[in-house]
Motif scaffolding. Sequence first.
Motif, PDB file in Angstrom:
ATOM      1  N   TYR A   1      -6.606   7.559   4.749  1.00  0.00           N
ATOM      2  CA  TYR A   1      -6.543   7.184   6.164  1.00  0.00           C
ATOM      3  C   TYR A   1      -5.402   7.860   6.925  1.00  0.00           C
ATOM      4  O   TYR A   1      -5.249   7.648   8.118  1.00  0.00           O
ATOM      5  CB  TYR A   1      -6.290   5.675   6.276  1.00  0.00           C
TER       6      TYR A   1
ATOM      7  N   GLN B   1       0.803  -1.224   0.000  1.00  0.00           N
ATOM      8  CA  GLN B   1       0.000   0.000   0.000  1.00  0.00           C
ATOM      9  C   GLN B   1       0.838   1.277   0.000  1.00  0.00           C
ATOM     10  O   GLN B   1       0.322   2.342  -0.297  1.00  0.00           O
ATOM     11  CB  GLN B   1      -0.951  -0.027   1.193  1.00  0.00           C
TER      12      GLN B   1
ATOM     13  N   SER C   1      -5.548   2.071  -1.070  1.00  0.00           N
ATOM     14  CA  SER C   1      -6.555   1.440  -0.222  1.00  0.00           C
ATOM     15  C   SER C   1      -7.247   0.290  -0.969  1.00  0.00           C
ATOM     16  O   SER C   1      -8.464   0.238  -1.055  1.00  0.00           O
ATOM     17  CB  SER C   1      -7.538   2.524   0.224  1.00  0.00           C
TER      18      SER C   1
ATOM     19  N   LYS D   1      -9.813   6.842  -0.949  1.00  0.00           N
ATOM     20  CA  LYS D   1     -10.198   6.720   0.471  1.00  0.00           C
ATOM     21  C   LYS D   1      -8.933   6.916   1.299  1.00  0.00           C
ATOM     22  O   LYS D   1      -8.001   6.120   1.207  1.00  0.00           O
ATOM     23  CB  LYS D   1     -10.783   5.324   0.682  1.00  0.00           C
TER      24      LYS D   1
ATOM     25  N   HIS E   1       1.084  -9.464   4.549  1.00  0.00           N
ATOM     26  CA  HIS E   1      -0.055  -8.551   4.469  1.00  0.00           C
ATOM     27  C   HIS E   1      -0.600  -8.605   3.032  1.00  0.00           C
ATOM     28  O   HIS E   1      -0.510  -7.638   2.272  1.00  0.00           O
ATOM     29  CB  HIS E   1       0.352  -7.137   4.877  1.00  0.00           C
TER      30      HIS E   1
ATOM     31  N   GLU F   1      -4.964 -10.318   9.026  1.00  0.00           N
ATOM     32  CA  GLU F   1      -6.373 -10.552   8.695  1.00  0.00           C
ATOM     33  C   GLU F   1      -6.632 -11.724   7.755  1.00  0.00           C
ATOM     34  O   GLU F   1      -7.188 -11.530   6.658  1.00  0.00           O
ATOM     35  CB  GLU F   1      -6.973  -9.277   8.083  1.00  0.00           C
TER      36      GLU F   1
HETATM   37  C1  BGP Z   1      -7.651  -3.609   6.740  1.00  0.00           C
HETATM   38  C2  BGP Z   1      -6.336  -3.895   6.057  1.00  0.00           C
HETATM   39  C3  BGP Z   1      -5.545  -2.676   5.731  1.00  0.00           C
HETATM   40  C4  BGP Z   1      -6.344  -1.451   5.348  1.00  0.00           C
HETATM   41  C5  BGP Z   1      -7.610  -1.290   6.157  1.00  0.00           C
HETATM   42  C6  BGP Z   1      -8.593  -0.295   5.587  1.00  0.00           C
HETATM   43  O1  BGP Z   1      -8.552  -4.658   6.510  1.00  0.00           O
HETATM   44  O2  BGP Z   1      -5.545  -4.717   6.880  1.00  0.00           O
HETATM   45  O3  BGP Z   1      -4.559  -3.031   4.788  1.00  0.00           O
HETATM   46  O4  BGP Z   1      -6.439  -1.252   4.023  1.00  0.00           O
HETATM   47  O5  BGP Z   1      -8.319  -2.489   6.277  1.00  0.00           O
HETATM   48  O6  BGP Z   1      -9.314  -0.905   4.553  1.00  0.00           O
HETATM   49  P1  BGP Z   1      -9.588  -0.207   3.175  1.00  0.00           P
HETATM   50  O7  BGP Z   1      -8.262   0.331   2.748  1.00  0.00           O
HETATM   51  O8  BGP Z   1     -10.070  -1.287   2.257  1.00  0.00           O
HETATM   52  O9  BGP Z   1     -10.609   0.817   3.439  1.00  0.00           O
END
Ligand code: BGP
Length: 447
Positions: free
Chosen positions: A416, A18, A407, A414, A111, A153
């Motif tokens: 973060y 990422q 993301s 999106k 990951h 995860e």
């Molecule tokens: C989790 C993952 C991350 C991250 C986060 C946010 O499930 O471990 O890698 O991406 O979610 O999810 P997203 O980027 O799909 O909004």
Amino acid sequence: MSNFPAGFLWGCATAALQIEGSTQCDGRVDSIWDVFCRQNPDRIHAQATPERACDHYQRWSEDLDWIAKLGHNAYRFSIAWPRMPGGIDFYDRLIDGLCARGIQPMATLYHWDLPHPLGNWENPATLDAFLQYTQLCADRLGDRVSHWMTLNEPAWSVMNGYVTGLHPPAVHDLKRAFTAAHGQLQAHHLALAELRRQRVVGKLGIALNLSPVKCAGDTRRDRRAARWADDYLNRWFLEGVVHGAYPERAWRLLQHTLDFDKQLTHPQPLDFLGVNYYYPKWVAHSQLPTRFHLNTSGNAHDKCQFSLQGRLRFCDPPQTRKTEWDWEIDPEGLENLLVQLHHSYPGLPLVVTENGIGLGESWSDQSLQDSQRIEFVAAHLRAIQKAIAAGAPVQGYLMWSLMDNFSWLNGYHKRYGLLAIHPETLERRPKASAEWFRQVFCDQLSL
Ligand code: BGP
């Protein structure tokens, strides 16, 4: 640090695919995600790819300076398996850089960036390759990494890879889902055994996505659907890692269809459990056709859908606090989850290894004033304080994420990060949340 117990870990989490970019450098092979993005450009928002990402592979030293400037004492990153063996030097330098700045290195081995030539986790050869890769990491990095997480995860990646078909390998096949999950959990135990055999100094764990399941209906079938969701999304993985065996009730239902044993071989104890928490799941029986859809647009009217006809569906929560990506905001869910884990597995240290909010920000002064993120993280930190007061041994909080990044299906839309990334120049700039987060932990700013 009066807000949290002494020694509390706090900082951010990232993942190699990422943020790193440089996907063709220094002998890196394709991961399943590189190939998936190339072959299915329309499945990713704005046809984004991880090719450049945040260019962290080149700018890592500047990024470590940012982490230090923001006062964090820990950093969770993932090692890119597709870069191995040649790429190990990069992580050697990164970890040295963290140690030199007084930041604890927390490394995830997997990951989601499975080397494409290995195919998938159903393949027994993947397990051997993972073990070899773990040996290399233990040998070269084991003297400095403070926390190891074998997998990130497994439940979420397997569910999306084999049930919803939204992630690679993008198929719909429940039997294959359980086989792939078993491959990952077996890899987890074997990797912990290897890290222990090599006497690494760090603590050993895994990062699981855990979602409290709430029953959204009042019939017997709704309650059964909620039980299934909890059994297979949470407990299957929790019991698999903590007790090295699948939970009895869930096992009984499936045992005739699976080609492996209830007991995992060579189970290893955890030193800590990493908890990734985003939102709870409201579940009911489903009569609707099977359909899966994730909001990747950031348009609040674009509803996420998950329906397995005749079994279960995810429902809209009865209240309306949601992000623009249709994810419920429920800090109390985190408090309850941590307390419940403490009761189910007394004495097992817990670290919140991911939590954060994705927002539709842009590179503008206004977006840098991310009060919504501050409010979100403050509420979740208060929830953790309550869980600690109730006895839960929570030892850290790693926010997702250090910087705006790729993301997955949402591309770069999106966001973060504590750090905003300029879409063209990739310049880093701290948002208001970055300074606020520093003050909470370094100056005991009250929450
Ligand atoms: C989790 C993952 C991350 C991250 C986060 C946010 O499930 O471990 O890698 O991406 O979610 O999810 P997203 O980027 O799909 O909004």
